[in-house]
Design an enzyme around this catalytic site. Structure first.
Site, PDB file in Angstrom:
ATOM      1  N   GLY A  18       0.829  -1.203   0.000  1.00 13.83           N
ATOM      2  CA  GLY A  18       0.000   0.000   0.000  1.00 13.83           C
ATOM      3  C   GLY A  18       0.863   1.253   0.000  1.00 13.83           C
ATOM      4  N   ASN A  19       2.072   1.141   0.571  1.00 10.38           N
ATOM      5  CA  ASN A  19       2.988   2.283   0.640  1.00 10.38           C
ATOM      6  C   ASN A  19       3.654   2.583  -0.698  1.00 10.38           C
ATOM      7  OD1 ASN A  19       5.479   0.574   0.481  1.00 10.38           O
ATOM      8  ND2 ASN A  19       4.431  -0.290   2.245  1.00 10.38           N
ATOM      9  N   LYS A 135      -6.131  -7.178  11.112  1.00 11.90           N
ATOM     10  CA  LYS A 135      -5.397  -6.529  10.019  1.00 11.90           C
ATOM     11  C   LYS A 135      -5.491  -5.013  10.080  1.00 11.90           C
ATOM     12  CE  LYS A 135      -4.477  -6.375   5.193  1.00 11.90           C
ATOM     13  NZ  LYS A 135      -3.130  -5.900   5.524  1.00 11.90           N
ATOM     14  N   LYS A 214      -2.800  -9.150   1.628  1.00 14.11           N
ATOM     15  CA  LYS A 214      -2.385  -9.264   0.224  1.00 14.11           C
ATOM     16  C   LYS A 214      -1.116 -10.111   0.055  1.00 14.11           C
ATOM     17  CE  LYS A 214       1.306  -6.257  -0.572  1.00 14.11           C
ATOM     18  NZ  LYS A 214       1.694  -6.122   0.816  1.00 14.11           N
ATOM     19  N   LYS A 276       4.585 -11.214   5.468  1.00  9.79           N
ATOM     20  CA  LYS A 276       5.483 -11.270   4.309  1.00  9.79           C
ATOM     21  C   LYS A 276       6.393 -12.494   4.417  1.00  9.79           C
ATOM     22  CE  LYS A 276       5.519  -6.255   3.918  1.00  9.79           C
ATOM     23  NZ  LYS A 276       4.245  -6.188   3.224  1.00  9.79           N
TER      24      LYS A 276
HETATM   25  P1  ADP Z   1       3.031  -3.027   2.994  1.00  7.26           P
HETATM   26  O1  ADP Z   1       2.046  -1.928   2.819  1.00  7.26           O
HETATM   27  O2  ADP Z   1       4.123  -3.004   1.986  1.00  7.26           O
HETATM   28  O3  ADP Z   1       2.420  -4.382   3.165  1.00  7.26           O
HETATM   29  P2  ADP Z   1       3.592  -3.035   5.851  1.00  7.26           P
HETATM   30  O4  ADP Z   1       3.518  -1.777   6.612  1.00  7.26           O
HETATM   31  O5  ADP Z   1       2.476  -4.009   6.019  1.00  7.26           O
HETATM   32  O6  ADP Z   1       3.821  -2.644   4.329  1.00  7.26           O
HETATM   33  O7  ADP Z   1       4.954  -3.796   6.189  1.00  7.26           O
HETATM   34  C1  ADP Z   1       6.215  -3.140   6.027  1.00  7.26           C
HETATM   35  C2  ADP Z   1       6.648  -2.547   7.356  1.00  7.26           C
HETATM   36  O8  ADP Z   1       7.053  -3.583   8.255  1.00  7.26           O
HETATM   37  C3  ADP Z   1       7.869  -1.655   7.314  1.00  7.26           C
HETATM   38  O9  ADP Z   1       7.510  -0.337   6.971  1.00  7.26           O
HETATM   39  C4  ADP Z   1       8.404  -1.737   8.755  1.00  7.26           C
HETATM   40  O10 ADP Z   1       7.997  -0.599   9.489  1.00  7.26           O
HETATM   41  C5  ADP Z   1       7.707  -2.951   9.333  1.00  7.26           C
HETATM   42  N1  ADP Z   1       8.590  -3.901  10.000  1.00  7.26           N
HETATM   43  C6  ADP Z   1       8.283  -4.473  11.181  1.00  7.26           C
HETATM   44  N2  ADP Z   1       9.230  -5.322  11.559  1.00  7.26           N
HETATM   45  C7  ADP Z   1      10.173  -5.325  10.605  1.00  7.26           C
HETATM   46  C8  ADP Z   1      11.408  -6.020  10.441  1.00  7.26           C
HETATM   47  N3  ADP Z   1      11.847  -6.898  11.333  1.00  7.26           N
HETATM   48  N4  ADP Z   1      12.143  -5.768   9.341  1.00  7.26           N
HETATM   49  C9  ADP Z   1      11.699  -4.873   8.416  1.00  7.26           C
HETATM   50  N5  ADP Z   1      10.538  -4.182   8.523  1.00  7.26           N
HETATM   51  C10 ADP Z   1       9.765  -4.398   9.594  1.00  7.26           C
HETATM   52 MG    MG Z   2       1.055  -4.969   4.711  1.00  8.26          MG
END
Ligand code: ADP
Ligand code: MG
Length: 314
Positions: A18-19, A135, A214, A276
């Site tokens: 989403g980012n 979520k 997603k 992820k």
């Molecule tokens: P997206 O919209 O791409 O799904 P998310 O916000 O759901 O993004 O997931 C990405 C975020 O996960 C990063 O911006 C970071 O702040 C967070 N994050 C939490 N723990 C970790 C980690 N161990 N390593 C990397 N990122 C992390």
């Molecule tokens: Mg996400």
């Protein structure tokens, strides 16, 4: 000869976060979202020469905004989440498709067929996830703001966010159609926002008031279509240990064993990095060749094995 060449091109699935559309601190105007998409989409347009491409995308910020919008008035009937997910497949699908079209034309490619597909994803109505919203969606709040909201919120790495129920994906309804389109070298945009959650009712499908993650839906699609490389593109370089501390470090490669152990130990937070890792683990664990978590600026490098957190079998 040309056709045979096309058929043998490996398939890459890119799941855009989403980012990729709304950056930290942005309100998320249409202009901002279209501008932000150029970075990942330009790379995907280039990759399309050597790979067959599937694009999926998140919708956390967008679906959360739609929820807020509809809560602002009682004059129009409220829509359940699955309809809001369908709306975001339309709006984000359109933004990706039009950006991709422009980027392909910039490369002098005028003939590449693209399609965005409204996609259903089957969930199990007895999934225990229906009992606890998990979520994160919508904007980020301070703790004080969150406390005043009428809906449940959770503290994430980015701040406090609303949470909604999020069952596991069971199967992608349009997997055969997507496969056919990919065989014809269409670029397919699908499973937006994790797909429209539906339950089976005999031979029919019924929408469910929920949002599917997603990353998990994309892993399932990658497996069901048989893609070669599964890329999750987000706003960090990859999965890190001691994330957010001074010692944070990127994991360049993760064995399935280590990934599973980190998940059990709770190294990665639910709702962001954990799904992820789970998604990559599932794809490679079920026989997929390669999965990578990378930043939206490094998609091409990650496909070429030069960036991100790569998952290796065995
Ligand atoms: P997206 O919209 O791409 O799904 P998310 O916000 O759901 O993004 O997931 C990405 C975020 O996960 C990063 O911006 C970071 O702040 C967070 N994050 C939490 N723990 C970790 C980690 N161990 N390593 C990397 N990122 C992390
Ligand atoms: Mg996400």
């Amino acid at each position: 000869m040309h056709t045979a060449e096309k058929q043998s091109k490996p398939i890459v699935l890119v799941a855009l976060g989403g980012n990729a559309l709304i950056r930290k601190g942005q309100a998320g105007s249409a202009r901002q979202q279209l501008e932000n998409l150029k970075l990942p989409i330009r790379q995907i347009a280039r990759l399309a020469e050597d790979y067959r491409i599937i694009i999926t995308h998140g919708n956390g910020p967008q679906v959360g905004n739609l929820l807020l919008q509809q809560e602002c008035t009682r004059e129009v009937p409220e829509m359940p989440l699955e309809i809001l997910v369908a709306q975001t497949q339309g709006q984000v699908g359109y933004m990706i498709e039009s950006t991709l079209d422009q980027e392909l034309m910039q490369l002098g490619v005028n003939t590449k067929p693209l399609v965005s597909l409204i996609s259903y994803v089957v969930v199990d109505e007895n999934d225990p996830a229906f009992e606890t919203p998990s979520k994160p969606v919508g904007p980020v709040y301070t703790e004080a703001e969150a406390a005043k909201k009428s809906f449940p919120t959770v503290k994430t790495a980015k701040g406090h966010r609303r949470v909604v129920v999020s069952p596991q994906p069971v199967t992608i309804v349009e997997k055969r159609e997507i496969k056919k389109l990919i065989e014809m070298d269409f670029i397919v945009i699908c499973c937006g926002g994790g797909g429209i959650p539906v339950k089976r009712e005999g031979r029919a499908f019924q929408g469910v008031d929920a949002v599917i993650d997603k990353d998990l839906a994309s892993a399932l699609l990658a497996e069901e279509v048989g893609v070669d490389t599964f890329v999750i593109a987000t706003d960090v370089e990859g999965a890190m240990l001691d994330y957010g501390s001074r010692n944070q470090r990127l994991l360049r490669r993760l064995t399935l064993e280590d990934a599973a152990r980190h998940l059990v130990e709770g190294v990665f937070p639910a709702g962001s990095m954990a799904p992820k890792i789970e998604a990559c683990l599932q794809f490679v664990g079920h026989g997929g060749q390669r999965a990578v978590i990378t930043s939206i600026g490094d998609i091409a490098a990650a496909v070429n094995g030069r960036a991100g957190t790569e998952f290796v079998a065995g």
